[in-house]
Design an enzyme around this catalytic site. Structure first.
Site, short mmCIF file in Angstrom:
data_model
loop_
_atom_site.label_atom_id
_atom_site.label_comp_id
_atom_site.label_asym_id
_atom_site.label_seq_id
_atom_site.Cartn_x
_atom_site.Cartn_y
_atom_site.Cartn_z
N GLY A 152 45.41 34.03 40.17
CA GLY A 152 44.21 34.86 40.07
C GLY A 152 43.22 34.47 41.16
N GLY A 153 42.24 33.66 40.80
CA GLY A 153 41.14 33.30 41.71
C GLY A 153 41.59 32.88 43.10
N GLY B 109 41.44 31.08 34.75
CA GLY B 109 40.08 31.17 35.28
C GLY B 109 39.16 30.06 34.78
CB SER C 112 43.44 26.90 36.77
OG SER C 112 42.47 27.56 35.97
CD GLU D 94 48.94 34.67 33.95
OE1 GLU D 94 48.74 34.31 35.11
OE2 GLU D 94 48.36 35.65 33.44
CD GLU E 215 41.67 38.34 33.03
OE1 GLU E 215 41.80 39.26 33.86
OE2 GLU E 215 41.62 37.13 33.35
CG ASN F 203 45.96 39.72 38.26
OD1 ASN F 203 45.48 40.78 38.64
ND2 ASN F 203 45.88 39.30 37.01
CD1 TRP F 204 44.70 39.70 44.78
CD2 TRP F 204 44.03 41.49 45.96
NE1 TRP F 204 45.22 39.59 46.05
CE2 TRP F 204 44.83 40.68 46.80
CE3 TRP F 204 43.51 42.68 46.49
CZ2 TRP F 204 45.11 41.00 48.13
CZ3 TRP F 204 43.78 43.01 47.80
CH2 TRP F 204 44.57 42.18 48.61
CE LYS F 205 42.85 37.36 36.79
NZ LYS F 205 42.45 36.28 35.93
CG HIS G 36 46.39 39.37 32.81
ND1 HIS G 36 45.18 38.95 32.33
CD2 HIS G 36 46.74 38.50 33.79
CE1 HIS G 36 44.81 37.85 33.00
NE2 HIS G 36 45.73 37.58 33.89
#
Ligand code: PGA
Length: 249
Positions: free
Chosen positions: A233-234, A172, A212, A166, A96, A9-11, A94
């Site tokens: 993610g990251g 994150g 993470s 999640e 966010e 997920n590149w956000k 998600h």
């Protein structure tokens, strides 16, 4: 039997050039065996991503869509639009989106139904916040999220659904749920699905963990029996790290 999936997920990261460069770097790693790979770039780069991944094993997912087919919804994108550019996988729910864009369980129920109507894969995200875990209500929270958005679908529609647990406190933050905490929750989720939709549905649904995940912890988490891969993610923004995580699945 259920499939292993690792999704990135590149956000809201990577412009056009960066999107193309990251895809090229991933492609240069070669074929993936025994695991399906998804990348979810931001919506303006979906067309580039679809073109750049043609003839590869990498599938492109979108990060969000509206539940209406079209209309006066400034800033939104529809399932038809995604379909028309060759995107048939979507991340929904998600944390966010829920936290910063007020996405509710009721919205998500409609979005899931719309995606299914369009034969789209749904990577459905859910998970408790830190307070829920401290108060020991995390199982209740997860059950409520799943029931609200997914329990109205037909058993046969579960072929479209990939679950992504999640815990919000692990996204994150560098803080990962322990492999035991992840397994405990995934087993609970699978049992919930079995109770409502039967054993075949429960055994076949892939349940990913997100929060993470890094090359250093992926293998241990993915080795748990009810963990079928990850939503990253990251670490998905770096081709070497993402590839190492894919290889851990
Ligand atoms: P993270 O994000 O890997 O950076 O924690 C996971 C996610 O938000 O899907």
């Amino acid at each position: 039997m259920r499939v292993k999936i690792v999704a990135g997920n590149w956000k809201m990261n990577n412009d056009k050039e960066e999107t193309e460069a990251l895809i090229e770097a991933l492609k240069s790693k070669g074929k993936f065996t025994g695991v399906q790979v998804r990348i979810a770039p931001t919506s303006v780069n979906l067309v580039q991503a679809v073109n750049a991944t043609k003839d590869t094993d990498i599938k492109v997912s979108a990060q969000n869509m509206h539940y209406s087919s079209s209309g006066a919804f400034t800033g939104e994108i529809s399932a038809n639009m995604l379909e028309s550019i060759g995107v048939n996988s979507i991340i929904l729910g998600h944390s966010e989106r829920r936290a910063y864009f007020n996405e509710t369980d009721a919205d998500l129920e409609k979005k899931v139904a719309k995606a299914i109507q369009h034969d789209m894969e749904v990577i459905f995200c859910f998970g408790e916040e830190l307070n829920d875990r401290k108060e020991n209500t995390h199982f209740d929270v997860v059950e409520k999220q799943l029931k609200a958005a997914l329990f109205s679908i037909q058993p046969s529609d579960w072929k479209y659904i990939v679950l992504a647990y999640e815990p919000v406190w692990a996204i994150g933050t560098g803080e990962t749920a322990s492999p035991e905490q992840v397994q405990e929750m995934h087993a609970f989720i699978r049992q919930l699905i079995e109770n409502q939709f039967g054993k075949i549905v429960a055994d076949n649904v892939s349940i990913l963990y997100g929060g993470s995940v890094k090359p250093a912890n992926a293998q241990e988490i993915f080795s748990k029996p009810d963990v079928d891969g990850g939503l990253i993610g990251g670490a998905a923004l770096n081709a070497d790290d993402f590839f190492a995580i894919i290889q851990s699945a």
